[in-house]
Design an enzyme around this catalytic site. Structure first.
Site, short mmCIF file in Angstrom:
data_model
loop_
_atom_site.label_atom_id
_atom_site.label_comp_id
_atom_site.label_asym_id
_atom_site.label_seq_id
_atom_site.Cartn_x
_atom_site.Cartn_y
_atom_site.Cartn_z
N ARG B 104 44.53 44.22 48.72
CA ARG B 104 44.35 45.40 47.88
C ARG B 104 44.64 45.08 46.40
NH1 ARG B 104 42.89 45.88 52.28
NH2 ARG B 104 42.67 47.74 53.57
N GLU B 107 41.75 43.14 45.11
CA GLU B 107 40.60 44.02 44.93
C GLU B 107 40.68 44.77 43.59
OE1 GLU B 107 40.15 47.55 47.60
OE2 GLU B 107 38.43 46.41 48.33
N SER B 130 50.22 37.46 29.14
CA SER B 130 50.84 36.31 29.80
C SER B 130 51.28 36.64 31.23
CB SER B 130 52.04 35.82 29.01
OG SER B 130 52.58 34.67 29.63
#
Lengths: 169, 169, 169, 169, 169, 169, 169, 169, 169, 169
Positions: B104, B107, B130
């Site tokens: 997830r 995604e 960063s």
């Protein structure tokens, strides 16, 4: 805002996005608008608006009306799929990402994925943080030395794994 | 905390991690400690502590002392590489992730990567957030309906792209 | 049930699964039990029980007690991670699957993925069917000609895409 | 049905599908028809009709006649390949899927593939569930709390592995 | 048959196969038996027997009895999974194949796959040739010049695509 | 043959084939010819003719003359590369194949590749079955129950591995 | 030959080769023999001998006798698979190669593959150069400036593509 | 040379090559020239000339003049990038190669890569055979039985690995 | 140097390196030596010494003597392959790199590869910078603000592409 | 500079770059300018200028003015995205690189990546060398024998890993 650079759409990415993406970005560039200003007009978060432009999110009828007026675009030139269709997500860029900024986000998942999982599991149990029932925002902070920091908030609903209950309806 | 499940180390992942990972996780399980309680003892964030356990982060001498005492582990049994070496990061799990919870997060990068980039570029200019000079935390919220939400904060320093200045050195 | 063949664990897959998988499968084979009979004893669906055996699902304390008694296994020999840890899912087999039976399921997703999406989107709006808040079962039918049919039911909660609401928290 | 969004064809996917796909989707959008209404006119399941639109299934002469009339499309503008050719399946989208909805189906195969195999093997013997001699449907359920559930039924003929009988021919 | 070389199991492939594979191959080598002679004793085709040895096919109780006697192997040393379990197919070698002999078969699929499909579609309609309800044999021919030819026969049941019938049970 | 469907060329595959492929397929469709009837006119096997259409095989001058007449195509419209050039093979479709029919052939190689190798090695020695000096045909059988079976014959010359003879030239 | 370095077997590659590879290399190192000297004793080319050591080529009974005597190895310690089995080729190293020397050979194929094909096609017609009925040697040249050059000769039989003759047996 | 087939450029490969490739191949086909005859006119090896046509090698001013005259092409129509630019190599075809002829060369590297390395290392020390300072030629031999053999000579300069000398500059 | 952390060998990487790597690293850790101090004793650059430890470079007899004395290691425990064999390079880590520090170097090649090529081509002509006849060093700089900078120097011999001279040999 | 070859843009790479790349390269070729001369006019390093041409770096308003005048290009024809947008990096070429010159740089990372990491870690601690806050230059050296050497300097800021400090803001 004379010096404000704007996120535009690289020609080489256009064929991977829905056709309204190009219309929206071109109008945004022509109007010289940032996502921040559009987001503020729409009453939506910046990332939400950018996601609409990249074809990753649905726009409401109200969003479309405001965009048409803000971007001075005839509504029919971009709204058919955006307003009446459904996004076909996930194809904007290659994975692993080659863009350094996006790669850094990917690297966070690669390096700390298991750490996030361990902490969430102990805090919430077995399940996942939803990437669908989900909000996000990007903020800017300046530290004591004047250095800029990006603060990204990812907020997703927790779904407990409920697989395999005894009675199936 | 009788029912508290704990993040443990699946045997099938052990060979991809430094050997001290197994020692630390086994001791943590034996002691029945959550990352939250260890983090609170060490004065570090939970994700930081989990990252140390997974071999993704450096521990200080003070961290090592506290861990040895908290986990009742002889210091020499785990500290050689953890205290005196450097992490060899990024090999804990496969990419793309196959674990649903970690997927997830992946995604989110896949779908919203360009949106994040566009918003950050307009807000900060050309550069990156960063993943090295970087903090993160995981928090739990409960909404009005009693549903749980995960809130992840990613906070990284902004580095402007400075490539190719006129004078080298 | 003299002729009943049983799902066992191929030695070449053992290293990709948690160590309790082998203990459970070996005991199941020794006892000559099918998943159907175990499922019926546990009051769980067969796929749920098989998923526990393959390390893809969580077992409750009650499940563990029943398994120990049914399989005649000392509880401590398999319950530590199964009962007190969290599954590390998705690593049982390669993707794309090479096993013909599993490949056929994959092929259904490959060929009809967009068709499923189109029908679900029109029926439910923008969102996903959850694979987490999810039930499934496998049933056998025999048609008029006496031929056997497999009927798999996948039942997942619908989550509407709520990304990017106006107010964050 | 003023608010009904419709599954449309993202421009960026068009080149991976047969040319009649675009004709059919454009006409469907112009007519404002859902797959449900087309399926009901054709006496076919919704997924079947969507699969025809995506070039994954064969249409009968009767299907083509009904589609022409329903979509107000000259038959020759889309029927040549659809009616007289054979589908070239499997190329609509990338695998692993990047679309979240389709990925969830893929994840079910990834996580529970072996569990499905174990249960089917014990129930049916050695063999496969056909993805060719195969039916499927998508239904909507609402639970006591008013939440929507997707119920997908996959129904395929069982083929026992008969490889290597003694007498060939 | 002094000079007869025998198919043996390369050590580097053992870990990808079920453990009975090694037992069977070792016994076959010790007995100096070809697949032809074993196949003739079992009344099975050679490829069928080789597939059993590589863990790709099911053996019947009768096969196991004959193998035990022929190979002088205690039945219990190899029959548990072979007789009572189900094959976990497809993991013997990498794809694309790196072995030249196997690669040539792969190349036939790569180069003539569409040609086979076109011819089968026109001859049988829309559907597939089953690789499950399937026989095969390997024969040797010698041409007029004394050169050897391999003749492989692949014989699979034709399954017409029946997806999406009107009535689902 | 009113109902005869014909193998046509999906638009989405055209760019991977030589340009004469499209001309040949379009003419074949216009003439309503099957590969069987073309093959019979050319005195070639059906698969051979299909391979010529897909750009995987060389045509002779006589083949070209017959094709021109049969398809009513001006010879110069398709013969330049077909008659005077050399095929650039292997790029028609993706590997692993995504088309179910072609995938079944690939699956046979994946599952039985080592079994074929073992049997051929014992029958012929060390070497390969040629995919170049090679014939193939597709036939239809009907069994006692009226079910159709596909019989594919692959016939390739055996080449013994002669690598590294003592004297080079 | 005090300074002569010898090709040895890196421990990390051992598990990808047949077990006799290690025995042969260890004995070669112990005896301080180059492939040149072994090749000269066996009356075989150096590459042939090296290929035998890496499990890529078959050895004759005579080769095995000479190797046993030359390397002072009990014949039974390495000859079982080497003498009586068949090589399982192609798994020694990854492709694309990561070893710089081997990569340079790969790069020649990558860059000049089509040029080789074009020249061979015009010289020999449609077909391939065999990699099975094949010899090779490596020679050293020194140019006028004293610089060393490697000269590799690849000599393979030409096989004309004969696919699809009119009469199949 | 009436029957001489010529290497031409498959349309489906054109987009991966520089634009002058198509001009050169089209003119070569129109003139009916083999690479052998062009090479003889240019005083270059055939492979060198083919490599120029495929955009893998640099042409000299003299080469360009001769090509223009030989092919009857206006110099400016193809010389800009060929004469004044630098090749962007390695993108002509996919790796692993799918073309059978090119695959055979790749297979030689795959199977005998380590054998070549071992022999070269023992003959030359630690280093590589250059693929840059490199010559190659293709010759035809006919053996006593009248069979054709391809002889490819690869000749590259040997570069000893000199990494890490004591003094840098 | 009490606080000096040392580069050690992560257990999970050991199996990809030659066995002497572990011996060398363990001794280095036991002695508490940095690569800087070893390099200074050997009169070699630090990167050279590290490359020897990782099995990527050859050591001279003198290097081995000094290492044995410096690390207090019996020479025979590590010198056999290091002194008498040849490195099998390139397998230490995955590519693309997952370690953030190594990924940054990879990213430089990904982003600026073409820019480096363009500049080198214009400066040197057609050819390559050798990675074999090659030196490198890592230095530390501190800027006016006290910030540390890494300066890596890559110095390789230029090899002009000489492919395809007129006269071969 | 009559013989000076110039880096140009291969047509087959154009679609992967922003559209201004082609305009800039075409104008550069028309003007016959090297990157060295442009860099000198802009007061920027050559690699910086090449990176701008390849769409990998940002140009300042001053850069754009100078480029327009130097290349005789109307500013609006190339400046919109270059001046007002942000680069979308990393997509110019495939990884691993297929171009020999770029591959050599990649090979340095592949072979010496861990050696660089070890040396940097011991010299700087835990962290990375930035590829963002980064300079680079390419220089030419000639050694005593008159041979040319390329010297690439990579200079990046060191960022210490600061992940997980105690106090998060």
């Amino acid at each position: 805002m004379a010096d404000q650079r704007l996120a535009t759409l690289d020609d080489s990415i256009v064929s991977r996005l829905p056709s309204y993406s190009k219309s929206l970005f071109d109008a945004k560039t022509a109007k010289g608008l940032t996502f921040e200003s559009i987001a503020s007009s729409l009453g939506r978060s910046e990332v939400a608006v950018a996601a609409i432009f990249y074809g990753q999110a649905t726009a409401s009828a109200e969003d479309v009306d405001k965009l048409a007026s803000l971007l001075d675009l005839p509504k029919e030139s971009f709204s058919t799929q955006l307003l009446h269709g459904f996004p076909d997500r996930g194809r904007a860029g290659p994975m692993p990402p080659v863009e350094p900024l996006i790669y850094r986000l990917y690297e966070i998942v690669q390096n700390y994925g298991y750490a996030f999982k361990a902490v969430m599991n102990e805090k919430f149990g077995d399940g996942i943080m939803s990437a669908i029932c989900f909000d996000t925002k990007v903020e800017k902070e300046t530290d004591a030395q004047g250095a800029a920091w990006v603060v990204i908030t990812l907020r997703g609903k927790w779904y407990a794994l409920s697989l395999f209950s005894i009675l199936l309806i």
